[in-house]
Write an enzyme that holds these catalytic residues in place. Sequence first.
Site, PDB file in Angstrom:
ATOM      1  N   GLY A 149       0.823  -1.201   0.000  1.00  0.00           N
ATOM      2  CA  GLY A 149       0.000   0.000   0.000  1.00  0.00           C
ATOM      3  C   GLY A 149       0.857   1.250   0.000  1.00  0.00           C
ATOM      4  N   GLY A 150       0.401   2.275   0.708  1.00  0.00           N
ATOM      5  CA  GLY A 150       1.123   3.543   0.763  1.00  0.00           C
ATOM      6  C   GLY A 150       2.502   3.418   1.368  1.00  0.00           C
ATOM      7  N   GLY A 179      24.203   9.892 -31.137  1.00  0.00           N
ATOM      8  CA  GLY A 179      23.817  10.619 -29.928  1.00  0.00           C
ATOM      9  C   GLY A 179      24.277   9.929 -28.658  1.00  0.00           C
ATOM     10  N   ALA A 180      24.440   8.601 -28.712  1.00  0.00           N
ATOM     11  CA  ALA A 180      24.889   7.874 -27.528  1.00  0.00           C
ATOM     12  C   ALA A 180      26.303   8.298 -27.130  1.00  0.00           C
ATOM     13  CB  ALA A 180      24.831   6.371 -27.790  1.00  0.00           C
TER      14      ALA A 180
END
Length: 510
Positions: free
Chosen positions: A169-170, A404-405
Amino acid sequence: MQEILRELEERRASARMGGGEKRIAAQHAKGKLTARERIELLLDEGSFEEYDMFVRHRCTDFGMADSRPAGDGVVTGWGTVNGRMVYVFSQDFTVFGGSLSETHAQKICKIMDMAMRNGAPVVGINDSGGARIQEGVASLGGYADVFQKNVLASGVVPQISLVMGPCAGGAVYSPAMTDFIYMVKDSSYMFVTGPDVVKTVTGEVVTAEELGGALTHARKSSVADAAFENDVEALLEARRLIDFLPLNNREKAPVRPFFDDPAREEPSLDSLIPANPNQPYDMHELVTKIADEGDFLEMQAEFAKNILTGFIRLEGQTVGVVANQPMVLAGCLDIDSSRKAARFVRFCDAFEIPILTLVDVPGFLPGTGQEYGGVIKHGAKLLFAYGEATVPKVTVITRKAYGGAYDVMASKHLRGDVNYAWPTAEIAVMGAKGATEILYRSELGEPEKIAQRTKDYEDRFANPFVAAERGFIDEVIMPRATRRRTARAFAALRNKRLENPWRKHDNIPL
C-alpha cells in the site's frame, strides 16, 4: 533507589521482548530475524544507542487501550558501521504486525530529523503489515509525515531501505524515495495493491512473490537494487554499501587503506577488445582490473544488464562507475538502462562521488517498443544527469561511441573533465556500413564499390584520432595503462570547483 533501578531494568527487558516469546518464535520460524537482531547485525557490536524505547501508542478505539506495548512496533536509535555514525529504525513485526501508528511514525521522523541535523545516513528496516487500521486517518497522516522527511533528506544524507518483510500500500513510497533498496528473497515483498485486489479488479491470478517479490523488483521493475538469500546476507551487504558512501552531502566519502599500486599495469587489457567489431566482451573484466584489489560493488546488477553501475575505489577513494556492457544488447542504450544510469549518476553527483564512465555504445536501441515507450525522454534523463553533474568526470572510450549515444555517455561536450580513448575506439555519427549505404546510395547495386567505400570510411573515421584532433579526446591511451591514467586523472581533479547557475531546482525530463 535500588527498587527504581530494578523497575527501569524490568521495563527495558519488557520493551526488548517486543510482542513476546511466542511471536518472536513465529518470526524465526519464517526464517526472519527480529527487529533488534537485525540492528545488532547491521551495527558495530555494542554501538547501538536506542531512543524512545518507552513510547506507547495513544489509541483508545477498538480495545487498543488494553494493549500498549513499549516501543510501539519500531526500534529507533543510532550506532556505528565500521566506526562511522548511522541512524537506524527497524520495524518490529511482533508488535501489531509492525503496523504504523501516529507515535510509530513520530519515532521514525525524529530519527530522520536527527540524521539530517547531525549529517549521518539513515537505514530503514521495513517489516510491516501497513497502516494501523484502528487509528484511521492518524496512521495515514503518519505515513505522509515520513514521506515528507524522505523528501527533505534526499540528497542531504544517504538513505538506505532494507525491506525484510511485507511492505504494501502507501508504505511502499517511503522506501521508493530512498537512495538504495535491498530486499530478501521469499520473505519480503512490495506492492501498491496486493494479489487479492489485483484478482478482483483485473481478474489476474498472481502470487505475492510474483507480484512484488525480491526477484521481481530486482529484475523487472528496478525498484530494488539487489535481492539476497536471507536477512544476514542483506545486512552484511548493507554494511559494505555504507562503507563506500559519505556520511552526508558536505563530506567526502571515506578513504580506505589500499594495497594495490595505482600505477599497476594490466597487459591483458591490450587484448580485451576482439578483432571482430561485432564480437562482445565482458566489461566487468575492465572494471575489476581498474579497481583497487578488484573490488566492485555493483548496483542493480539484475536489471538493464546492458549497462553496469556500481562503486569501486581508486587509491582508496570511492568512485562511481557507469559502463556499457557489450555482452547484452551489444551495449545499446535503451529506456531501462538510461533510467538506471541516470539515477545512479544523480546520486553520485548529490554526494560528491566522482564518476568513471567506460564507453562502448553503438547507439540507442531501435524499434517501435522503444519509441512508443518514450526512449527520447528516458534517454534525455541520462543526458541531463551527466550534463548537470559537477563532480569529477573521467571517461574512457574502449570501442564504439556512435551517434547521440556518444554525446550522452559523459562526452567532453557535457563538461567531461578528462576524456580518454583506447586506440580501438571508433567515434563517429554511425557505423561504417550504415554510413556508406546512406552516402553512396546510388552505388548499392555494386557490392565491390560499396565494400571499398566502407573500408575507406572505416580508415577515415573508425578511430579515435579525428575526435582527438578536435580536442574532444584528451589523450589516446594504452589499454594496459587505464588504471594508472584514470587514477592520476581523479587525483588531479580532487580540488575541482564547478557550480551550476542559480535556480530553485531543475526540471529533468521525468
